[in-house]
Design a protein around this motif. Structure first.
Motif, PDB file in Angstrom:
ATOM      1  N   ALA A   1      36.869  39.166  41.885  1.00 51.88           N
ATOM      2  CA  ALA A   1      37.573  40.451  41.779  1.00 51.88           C
ATOM      3  C   ALA A   1      39.052  40.287  42.115  1.00 51.88           C
ATOM      4  CB  ALA A   1      36.920  41.480  42.693  1.00 51.88           C
ATOM      5  N   ARG A   2      39.325  39.464  43.124  1.00 56.31           N
ATOM      6  CA  ARG A   2      40.723  39.280  43.523  1.00 56.31           C
ATOM      7  C   ARG A   2      41.528  38.581  42.437  1.00 56.31           C
ATOM      8  NH1 ARG A   2      42.859  36.054  48.880  1.00 56.31           N
ATOM      9  NH2 ARG A   2      44.948  36.969  48.874  1.00 56.31           N
ATOM     10  N   LEU A   3      40.939  37.580  41.803  1.00 52.11           N
ATOM     11  CA  LEU A   3      41.633  36.863  40.728  1.00 52.11           C
ATOM     12  C   LEU A   3      41.896  37.792  39.534  1.00 52.11           C
ATOM     13  CD1 LEU A   3      39.705  33.446  40.877  1.00 52.11           C
ATOM     14  CD2 LEU A   3      42.032  33.912  41.696  1.00 52.11           C
ATOM     15  N   VAL A   4      40.913  38.611  39.187  1.00 50.85           N
ATOM     16  CA  VAL A   4      41.125  39.578  38.100  1.00 50.85           C
ATOM     17  C   VAL A   4      42.259  40.524  38.460  1.00 50.85           C
ATOM     18  CG1 VAL A   4      40.122  41.530  36.839  1.00 50.85           C
ATOM     19  CG2 VAL A   4      38.746  39.471  37.251  1.00 50.85           C
ATOM     20  N   ARG A   5      42.253  41.008  39.699  1.00 53.95           N
ATOM     21  CA  ARG A   5      43.288  41.953  40.157  1.00 53.95           C
ATOM     22  C   ARG A   5      44.681  41.346  40.003  1.00 53.95           C
ATOM     23  NH1 ARG A   5      41.619  42.399  45.509  1.00 53.95           N
ATOM     24  NH2 ARG A   5      39.918  43.626  44.642  1.00 53.95           N
ATOM     25  N   ILE A   6      44.849  40.103  40.456  1.00 56.81           N
ATOM     26  CA  ILE A   6      46.157  39.443  40.377  1.00 56.81           C
ATOM     27  C   ILE A   6      46.571  39.250  38.913  1.00 56.81           C
ATOM     28  CG2 ILE A   6      47.395  37.281  40.831  1.00 56.81           C
ATOM     29  CD1 ILE A   6      45.567  36.966  43.354  1.00 56.81           C
ATOM     30  N   LEU A   7      45.636  38.761  38.107  1.00 49.71           N
ATOM     31  CA  LEU A   7      45.984  38.422  36.721  1.00 49.71           C
ATOM     32  C   LEU A   7      46.229  39.667  35.873  1.00 49.71           C
ATOM     33  CD1 LEU A   7      46.447  36.083  34.766  1.00 49.71           C
ATOM     34  CD2 LEU A   7      44.019  36.195  34.156  1.00 49.71           C
ATOM     35  N   ALA A   8      45.412  40.699  36.055  1.00 51.12           N
ATOM     36  CA  ALA A   8      45.566  41.915  35.247  1.00 51.12           C
ATOM     37  C   ALA A   8      46.909  42.580  35.550  1.00 51.12           C
ATOM     38  CB  ALA A   8      44.412  42.883  35.504  1.00 51.12           C
ATOM     39  N   ARG A   9      47.272  42.649  36.828  1.00 52.79           N
ATOM     40  CA  ARG A   9      48.554  43.277  37.184  1.00 52.79           C
ATOM     41  C   ARG A   9      49.737  42.498  36.619  1.00 52.79           C
ATOM     42  NH1 ARG A   9      47.659  45.541  43.387  1.00 52.79           N
ATOM     43  NH2 ARG A   9      45.809  46.743  42.826  1.00 52.79           N
ATOM     44  N   ALA A  10      49.619  41.160  36.651  1.00 54.74           N
ATOM     45  CA  ALA A  10      50.727  40.330  36.162  1.00 54.74           C
ATOM     46  C   ALA A  10      50.845  40.374  34.640  1.00 54.74           C
ATOM     47  CB  ALA A  10      50.546  38.889  36.631  1.00 54.74           C
ATOM     48  N   SER A  11      49.752  40.710  33.952  1.00 57.49           N
ATOM     49  CA  SER A  11      49.748  40.669  32.487  1.00 57.49           C
ATOM     50  C   SER A  11      50.188  41.971  31.849  1.00 57.49           C
ATOM     51  CB  SER A  11      48.331  40.395  31.961  1.00 57.49           C
ATOM     52  OG  SER A  11      47.761  39.303  32.597  1.00 57.49           O
ATOM     53  N   GLY A  12      49.993  43.070  32.528  1.00 53.76           N
ATOM     54  CA  GLY A  12      50.101  44.382  31.904  1.00 53.76           C
ATOM     55  C   GLY A  12      51.486  44.982  31.971  1.00 53.76           C
ATOM     56  N   GLN A  13      51.509  46.316  31.967  1.00 50.10           N
ATOM     57  CA  GLN A  13      52.777  47.041  31.861  1.00 50.10           C
ATOM     58  C   GLN A  13      53.712  46.737  33.032  1.00 50.10           C
ATOM     59  OE1 GLN A  13      53.697  49.703  33.974  1.00 50.10           O
ATOM     60  NE2 GLN A  13      51.765  49.706  35.122  1.00 50.10           N
ATOM     61  N   GLY A  14      53.156  46.483  34.205  1.00 51.98           N
ATOM     62  CA  GLY A  14      54.009  46.186  35.358  1.00 51.98           C
ATOM     63  C   GLY A  14      54.489  44.742  35.357  1.00 51.98           C
ATOM     64  N   GLY A  15      53.937  43.918  34.463  1.00 50.93           N
ATOM     65  CA  GLY A  15      54.296  42.504  34.407  1.00 50.93           C
ATOM     66  C   GLY A  15      54.729  42.103  33.012  1.00 50.93           C
ATOM     67  N   MET A  16      53.970  41.165  32.444  1.00 48.09           N
ATOM     68  CA  MET A  16      54.374  40.533  31.189  1.00 48.09           C
ATOM     69  C   MET A  16      54.616  41.518  30.046  1.00 48.09           C
ATOM     70  SD  MET A  16      52.251  37.524  29.297  1.00 48.09           S
ATOM     71  CE  MET A  16      51.019  38.622  28.601  1.00 48.09           C
ATOM     72  N   ALA A  17      53.663  42.414  29.801  1.00 47.52           N
ATOM     73  CA  ALA A  17      53.822  43.336  28.668  1.00 47.52           C
ATOM     74  C   ALA A  17      55.029  44.247  28.890  1.00 47.52           C
ATOM     75  CB  ALA A  17      52.548  44.153  28.450  1.00 47.52           C
ATOM     76  N   GLY A  18      55.245  44.664  30.126  1.00 47.90           N
ATOM     77  CA  GLY A  18      56.425  45.482  30.429  1.00 47.90           C
ATOM     78  C   GLY A  18      57.716  44.730  30.156  1.00 47.90           C
ATOM     79  N   GLY A  19      57.749  43.450  30.527  1.00 43.79           N
ATOM     80  CA  GLY A  19      58.933  42.637  30.265  1.00 43.79           C
ATOM     81  C   GLY A  19      59.183  42.479  28.775  1.00 43.79           C
ATOM     82  N   GLN A  20      58.098  42.343  28.011  1.00 42.17           N
ATOM     83  CA  GLN A  20      58.274  42.225  26.559  1.00 42.17           C
ATOM     84  C   GLN A  20      58.810  43.517  25.962  1.00 42.17           C
ATOM     85  OE1 GLN A  20      54.260  40.620  25.966  1.00 42.17           O
ATOM     86  NE2 GLN A  20      55.221  38.953  24.822  1.00 42.17           N
ATOM     87  N   ALA A  21      58.400  44.649  26.538  1.00 41.71           N
ATOM     88  CA  ALA A  21      58.921  45.937  26.048  1.00 41.71           C
ATOM     89  C   ALA A  21      60.425  46.030  26.302  1.00 41.71           C
ATOM     90  CB  ALA A  21      58.180  47.098  26.701  1.00 41.71           C
TER      91      ALA A  21
END
Lengths: 308, 308
Positions: free
Chosen positions: A147-167
């Motif tokens: 659960a902890r690994l999913v939490r870290i990776l999902a936050r880093a990938s989504g709007q607050g992380g990678m996808a947000g940076g691409q936007a």
């Protein structure tokens, strides 16, 4: 380690990661989807994120147990799947419209746009699947760590992380970005996933988020995330396409802001060196053993002093 | 329940889901990404997947505890995020090239293709973020349940589930699919996520995968997944676009195989009725209390007898 020892260490890590990815990215997926996924993620790139997961896992003592090794391997593959899916989507005509990646035609060129989009989508789902094996599957990664690994990776990938940076990147073409906005973009677009790689390795070793070691490794990951992008911009401005394995000078051609356009070549190089110093200083404050920190130390030098 | 009671029950569930989605899908995401995500997922559709999560959670006794209620709410939002992202990507020009969805312009029409692709990507990541709250966030969904929900949802979304089904769909345009291949496509493309909705609700109530109740609810989810698609094909062939809120008859126009083209209208309707009987029979074998099963029972009737 000597450069040779680092090369041996990297090769051992990457052969495990490559074998695991090859086992987990299915040949059996229907209607060519598996082939497109494998094309997008196997034999790919420097695998810096996987190396950071493993190096941080070793620093945090994860590799002392079989479950820790398995967790680190799964985390390394998951972050590479996320990175690879982002490249597949980023290369598509509606984004960067790039036809060359790692010296090969990009996925949409080889398989068509629809299949490329689906393959990217399925690679993202697979990343989270790899992090959550059934009980009894593999060496028993504890559910609380899953659960902890999913939490870290999902936050880093989504709007607050990678996808947000691409936007932000999308919106920045032809804009005169200031340094603060450029940093914010890269902190999200590439930095978040690099930092998450270090944090996932640290989590595999059971480091708690309020510990000094966790905070030090996070600071290391943050500095390396920025340094990586700065060096990327320097290489993009100075190296030919065939050395990089992708189309060089694209960002400048598209009138996208880069660290080089903002700070100049020398300024960008100085900034990368300053971030290397910050990262090493963070490691020295971590309280972890020097020997265990060696791979992270060596990777920091390699990230900043690489030539492709 | 009477149809009126079911409507009251649905409305109460959906107002909680809508409020939670509105809180979790950020307004603050950079460069318009948050607006595109909110446009793609809020105020959207029948929310059948969310209702199935909640109904199965009630059947499994999840709603007796605060943590169980919170877990079911998060699972309902997560599966709606996955469903919504798949629609955003599916509507894009390289896939179905659809301009109308739920009576509004599709996301790429409103925000551009690049932003639509990114918004879909970020919605998928957000689904897994919603399932893995920090300790102390919300009402304390246990990490072991978090990991289990991610496992169920990731498998149903990826190459073995939804994305795999879409790949078969892509490859099937203009092909004479036989019934077995059509069923396999739909089992993955829509069935996997509907079944996962039921399973996530059951997991929130702590049902174990080897229990009779779990297997009965899974069989229910499987039957409803197929029935939903068959009724969808029937409605697509018989209802005008303004009733459906999307372009009717598209699949037939694109020469895609449907249950109606394969079985005829009457044959498709009979098949849907047979699946309803199977689903109800599975519930009666579950060993769960009739009162607790009422929402699942009523939803099954509604899925098969809906007119839009």
């Amino acid at each position: 380690m000597s450069p040779q020892q680092l090369a041996v260490w990297s090769e051992a890590v990457l052969s495990r990661v490559e074998a695991a990815l090859s086992a987990w990215v299915p040949t059996s997926a229907p209607a060519g989807l598996g082939e497109a996924m494998r094309y997008g993620v196997l034999d790919g790139g420097k695998r810096l994120r996987a190396l950071l997961v493993q190096a941080a896992a070793e620093a945090a003592g994860a590799t002392a147990t079989e479950a820790g090794c398995e967790a680190a391997l799964r985390a390394a593959c998951a972050v590479e799947l996320i990175h690879a899916y982002s490249l597949v989507h980023d290369d598509m005509p509606c984004m960067d419209n790039d036809v060359l990646r790692r010296g090969k035609p990009t996925v949409h060129v080889a398989f068509g746009e629809a299949q490329a989009m689906l393959a990217g989508d399925a690679m993202q789902a697979l990343a989270f699947e790899v992090l959550t094996p059934d009980e009894g599957e593999g060496a028993g990664v504890p559910p609380v760590l899953q659960a902890r690994l999913v939490r870290i990776l999902a936050r880093a990938s989504g709007q607050g992380g990678m996808a947000g940076g691409q936007a932000i990147d999308l919106a920045s073409v032809g804009q005169a970005l200031d340094e603060a906005t450029l940093r914010d973009m890269h902190r999200r677009k590439t930095g978040a996933l690099l930092r998450a790689s270090v944090q996932m390795g640290a989590a595999c070793g059971g480091l708690q988020a309020d510990s000094i070691a966790w905070q030090a490794l996070t600071a290391y990951g943050h500095a390396m995330g920025l340094a990586f992008q700065i060096v990327d911009d320097v290489l993009d401005a100075t190296q030919p396409s065939d050395t990089l394995g992708k189309t060089a000078g694209k960002d400048a051609d598209a009138n996208k802001p880069t660290y080089v356009s903002l700070l100049g070549l020398d300024g960008a190089r100085q900034e990368a060196d300053a971030l290397l110093a910050q990262a090493l200083s963070a490691l020295s404050r971590s309280g972890l053993a020097d020997a265990a920190l060696q791979p992270l130390t060596d990777l920091a030098h390699r990230i900043v002093h690489r030539d492709h």
